[in-house]
Write an enzyme that holds these catalytic residues in place. Structure first.
Site, PDB file in Angstrom:
ATOM      1  N   LYS A   1       7.024  21.493 -16.768  1.00 47.50           N
ATOM      2  CA  LYS A   1       5.784  21.330 -17.521  1.00 47.50           C
ATOM      3  C   LYS A   1       5.696  22.424 -18.576  1.00 47.50           C
ATOM      4  O   LYS A   1       5.351  23.555 -18.290  1.00 47.50           O
ATOM      5  CB  LYS A   1       4.592  21.396 -16.571  1.00 47.50           C
ATOM      6  CG  LYS A   1       4.666  20.324 -15.503  1.00 47.50           C
ATOM      7  CD  LYS A   1       3.423  20.265 -14.654  1.00 47.50           C
ATOM      8  CE  LYS A   1       3.574  19.212 -13.574  1.00 47.50           C
ATOM      9  NZ  LYS A   1       4.337  19.666 -12.410  1.00 47.50           N
TER      10      LYS A   1
ATOM     11  N   TRP B   1       5.719  17.216 -20.572  1.00 45.51           N
ATOM     12  CA  TRP B   1       6.708  17.187 -19.508  1.00 45.51           C
ATOM     13  C   TRP B   1       8.116  17.063 -20.068  1.00 45.51           C
ATOM     14  O   TRP B   1       8.365  16.281 -20.981  1.00 45.51           O
ATOM     15  CB  TRP B   1       6.439  16.015 -18.567  1.00 45.51           C
ATOM     16  CG  TRP B   1       5.250  16.244 -17.684  1.00 45.51           C
ATOM     17  CD1 TRP B   1       4.329  17.255 -17.787  1.00 45.51           C
ATOM     18  CD2 TRP B   1       4.837  15.431 -16.586  1.00 45.51           C
ATOM     19  NE1 TRP B   1       3.378  17.120 -16.812  1.00 45.51           N
ATOM     20  CE2 TRP B   1       3.662  16.017 -16.063  1.00 45.51           C
ATOM     21  CE3 TRP B   1       5.343  14.284 -15.981  1.00 45.51           C
ATOM     22  CZ2 TRP B   1       2.979  15.487 -14.966  1.00 45.51           C
ATOM     23  CZ3 TRP B   1       4.668  13.745 -14.891  1.00 45.51           C
ATOM     24  CH2 TRP B   1       3.502  14.348 -14.390  1.00 45.51           C
TER      25      TRP B   1
ATOM     26  N   GLU C   1      12.182   6.077   2.701  1.00 51.37           N
ATOM     27  CA  GLU C   1      10.933   5.359   2.973  1.00 51.37           C
ATOM     28  C   GLU C   1      10.989   3.910   2.491  1.00 51.37           C
ATOM     29  O   GLU C   1      10.086   3.135   2.754  1.00 51.37           O
ATOM     30  CB  GLU C   1       9.767   6.077   2.278  1.00 51.37           C
ATOM     31  CG  GLU C   1       9.380   7.409   2.909  1.00 51.37           C
ATOM     32  CD  GLU C   1      10.174   8.589   2.354  1.00 51.37           C
ATOM     33  OE1 GLU C   1      11.284   8.369   1.827  1.00 51.37           O
ATOM     34  OE2 GLU C   1       9.689   9.729   2.449  1.00 51.37           O
TER      35      GLU C   1
ATOM     36  N   THR D   1      13.740  11.884   6.791  1.00 51.42           N
ATOM     37  CA  THR D   1      14.080  12.259   5.415  1.00 51.42           C
ATOM     38  C   THR D   1      14.528  13.716   5.433  1.00 51.42           C
ATOM     39  O   THR D   1      14.003  14.521   6.198  1.00 51.42           O
ATOM     40  CB  THR D   1      12.896  12.100   4.455  1.00 51.42           C
ATOM     41  OG1 THR D   1      11.878  12.993   4.870  1.00 51.42           O
ATOM     42  CG2 THR D   1      12.371  10.688   4.455  1.00 51.42           C
TER      43      THR D   1
HETATM   44  P1  ADP Z   1      15.263  12.930   0.615  1.00 53.64           P
HETATM   45  O1  ADP Z   1      14.033  13.145  -0.213  1.00 53.64           O
HETATM   46  O2  ADP Z   1      15.050  13.268   1.991  1.00 53.64           O
HETATM   47  O3  ADP Z   1      16.531  13.399  -0.007  1.00 53.64           O
HETATM   48  P2  ADP Z   1      16.079  10.254   0.050  1.00 53.64           P
HETATM   49  O4  ADP Z   1      17.509  10.397   0.280  1.00 53.64           O
HETATM   50  O5  ADP Z   1      15.384   9.069   0.521  1.00 53.64           O
HETATM   51  O6  ADP Z   1      15.361  11.369   0.729  1.00 53.64           O
HETATM   52  O7  ADP Z   1      15.869  10.514  -1.481  1.00 53.64           O
HETATM   53  C1  ADP Z   1      15.064   9.724  -2.280  1.00 53.64           C
HETATM   54  C2  ADP Z   1      14.899  10.356  -3.624  1.00 53.64           C
HETATM   55  O8  ADP Z   1      16.140  10.512  -4.306  1.00 53.64           O
HETATM   56  C3  ADP Z   1      14.067   9.524  -4.551  1.00 53.64           C
HETATM   57  O9  ADP Z   1      12.698   9.681  -4.298  1.00 53.64           O
HETATM   58  C4  ADP Z   1      14.494  10.047  -5.906  1.00 53.64           C
HETATM   59  O10 ADP Z   1      13.814  11.244  -6.238  1.00 53.64           O
HETATM   60  C5  ADP Z   1      15.934  10.384  -5.709  1.00 53.64           C
HETATM   61  N1  ADP Z   1      16.777   9.297  -6.237  1.00 53.64           N
HETATM   62  C6  ADP Z   1      17.376   8.313  -5.552  1.00 53.64           C
HETATM   63  N2  ADP Z   1      18.096   7.531  -6.368  1.00 53.64           N
HETATM   64  C7  ADP Z   1      17.950   8.019  -7.615  1.00 53.64           C
HETATM   65  C8  ADP Z   1      18.441   7.656  -8.915  1.00 53.64           C
HETATM   66  N3  ADP Z   1      19.271   6.635  -9.089  1.00 53.64           N
HETATM   67  N4  ADP Z   1      18.064   8.402  -9.972  1.00 53.64           N
HETATM   68  C9  ADP Z   1      17.231   9.451  -9.817  1.00 53.64           C
HETATM   69  N5  ADP Z   1      16.752   9.852  -8.637  1.00 53.64           N
HETATM   70  C10 ADP Z   1      17.102   9.147  -7.536  1.00 53.64           C
END
Ligand code: ADP
Length: 542
Positions: free
Chosen positions: A440, A445, A333, A188
């Site tokens: 916050k 929130w 994940e 990640t």
């Molecule tokens: P990294 O945290 O390493 O960038 P990822 O690419 O797996 O890893 O990112 C996942 C995160 O991206 C999610 O936990 C979420 O916060 C955000 N995310 C993914 N798709 C969406 C979406 N459609 N809307 C809002 N947030 C999103």
């Protein structure tokens, strides 16, 4: 207790090469088209891809790559990268996709943590490879993904991809193995701390490919020409190299040129029907298409995810261009797909505006993913579309523990996603924030995504990020960081006025600052951590 009566069906393990052999046998003539880093367009078929993947597996065996060992890739989306995906996993080793947009130190950290034995790379990353090579003792060889004619000069003794496979006959039966064998590794991007490795298995990957292809997921079929803009170094391009084989779709790989013009030309030339990517790339594409007054002649739908799709972008695609947007949520994940957004039968009679409202959400869980939202004391919250809490997930393609970690992050068998969400009575999830991005204010929130979405609907705003700044009374208050469109002279006052009536009063940002550029992570998401650092001591104008 009586012995259970077992079913009498074949015990066929779910293995990744079965996707490729299916595509080769049943959709053998279907094309795979790649814009190569060498500059030209390359075409071949699923049949060719399968044969060359077997040659590659032979070559890697000859190099001594063993079961469970990691082979890394540092590459754009292309047919050789596809062959590496299938050959490495198919022979029982682990394909470790590395994000070349990370800092060299991070890449070296990841390669060392994974103990990669070989690294295959696109030749335009040679500089990067030469930088990290001295810091990567586990790597025995660097494979340049090109032919002899294009092999760059280097002080490293490079292996040439085409030479390696050119001497093999392809007589390599894909070995049978336990479907839980590790197949792929992806770290990640780690906006905080060290990157963490997610180790996929054959079983999780094949099941995810099934789920992803479903009509209420990516809605894929053999009639599609699929162009994954999302990189193969980022969560397996959302599984598209696998689900495209599963349905026998044509694949179109854009290589390194992800600007609006290059993408648009490829969409049109190859009859692309379906694409997928993060909002930032679509910003570039839409800006280009608008500037030349063009239309999409074959593109039917696109998945947008990775970060929230701004409602304004959804509207532009759907209303102005007739391209269906499938908003999706997921994470490394989760392989990555968790939810995708489609209307249901009874939504068809709703007014357009109400339909749009539903489509702006991140969607409902696909089979294989179970979800819940949890309050501060760990209690499960109702699905009423209002209560928001920490989003938890579980299922056969959700992480159990990080690669080489001693402990599991699971809580009672559920994975805490780090996202905050509401779920409505029909199961539609709306991500309000990442838990660390939530603002916050006075014990309440504020959703930074909602505040950004309003700004993104302003015709003179190119991009906007909402972050928390400290406040003596309210603890935190929202600050809006804005990139104006070229030529715009938009003022702070005009932006704030735009918020009136669009969000509740106390969600309106305390201040607006204009910047030339918002920093992005290596996967194209706004890097709010950087912004928070930059504006740590910012005092809002009175
Ligand atoms: P990294 O945290 O390493 O960038 P990822 O690419 O797996 O890893 O990112 C996942 C995160 O991206 C999610 O936990 C979420 O916060 C955000 N995310 C993914 N798709 C969406 C979406 N459609 N809307 C809002 N947030 C999103």
């Amino acid at each position: 207790m009586a012995t259970p009566l077992l079913g009498q069906m074949m015990a066929a393990p779910l293995l990744i090469p079965s996707l490729l052999t299916h595509a080769a046998r049943h959709h053998g003539d279907t094309e795979i088209v790649s814009r190569r880093v060498e500059g030209d367009i390359h075409r071949y078929t699923w049949r060719d891809a399968e044969h060359r993947s077997r040659q590659l597996a032979q070559a890697l065996r000859r190099l001594g790559v063993g079961d469970g060992e990691r082979v890394a890739t540092l590459a754009w989306n292309g047919y050789r990268h596809l062959e590496l995906y299938y050959a490495i996993s198919g022979m029982g080793s682990v394909v470790h996709t590395v994000n070349p947009r990370l800092f060299p130190e991070q890449i070296a950290y990841i390669v060392n943590h994974a103990e990669d034995r070989y690294v295959a790379f696109d030749i335009n990353f040679l500089g990067l490879i030469e930088t990290i090579a001295p810091q990567c003792p586990s790597v025995q060889g660097w494979i340049a993904m090109t032919d002899r004619a294009h092999l760059p000069a280097s002080r490293l003794p490079l292996l040439c991809y085409e030479d390696l496979i050119g001497v093999e006959d392809g007589n390599f039966p894909w070995p049978s193995m336990d479907e839980n064998t590790a197949s792929g590794l992806c770290y990640t991007s780690g906006t905080t701390g060290h990157p963490k490795g997610v180790l996929y298995s054959h079983r999780s990957t094949v099941l995810h490919a099934f789920g992803a292809a479903l009509p209420d997921a990516m809605d894929m079929s053999a009639r599609d020409a699929v162009l994954p803009v999302v990189p193969m170094f980022h969560v397996n391009a959302w599984g598209l190299p696998y689900s495209s084989a599963l349905v026998g779709a044509k694949l179109v790989f854009p290589g390194k040129d992800l600007d609006g013009k290059s993408l648009y030309e490829l969409f049109e030339a190859e009859g692309v029907t379906f694409s997928a990517g993060v909002p930032t790339v679509w910003l570039g594409l839409l800006t280009y298409v608008k500037s030349i007054g063009a239309r999409f002649s074959t593109l039917e739908r696109t998945v947008i995810g990775g970060s929230a799709c701004p409602p304004a972008m959804l509207r532009t695609f759907e209303v102005d261009y007739g391209v269906r947007v499938i908003h999706a949520w997921g994470m490394s994940e989760m392989s990555p797909l968790g939810t995708l957004c489609h209307l249901r039968k009874h939504h068809r009679d709703l007014p357009a505006e109400a339909q749009q409202h539903i489509l702006e959400k991140q969607g409902t869980a696909i089979y294989g993913v179970d979800l819940k939202i949890v309050g501060p004391d760990g209690e499960e919250l109702p699905w009423d579309g209002k209560a928001f809490g920490d989003l938890y997930a579980r299922g056969p393609w959700v992480l159990d523990r990080y690669f080489r970690a001693d402990t599991s992050p699971l809580v009672d068998g559920w994975f805490p996603t780090g996202d905050v969400a509401t779920i409505d009575p029909e199961g539609y999830v709306q991500i309000t924030d990442r838990s660390k991005d939530v603002i916050k204010s006075g014990g309440e929130w504020i959703s930074s995504i909602d505040v950004e979405n309003v700004a993104m609907a302003h015709p003179e705003i190119h991009e906007a990020a909402c972050i928390a700044i400290r406040h003596p009374k309210w603890e935190e208050r929202p600050l809006l960081v804005v990139v104006r469109k070229p030529g715009s002279t938009l003022t702070r006052e005009a932006v704030l006025a735009f918020y009136q009536g669009r969000v509740v009063k106390w969600w309106i940002p305390d201040d607006v600052v204009f910047v030339d550029e918002i920093p992005h992570t290596a996967t194209g998401k706004m890097l709010k951590l950087k912004l928070r650092e930059a504006f740590r001591d910012y005092q809002a104008a009175p």
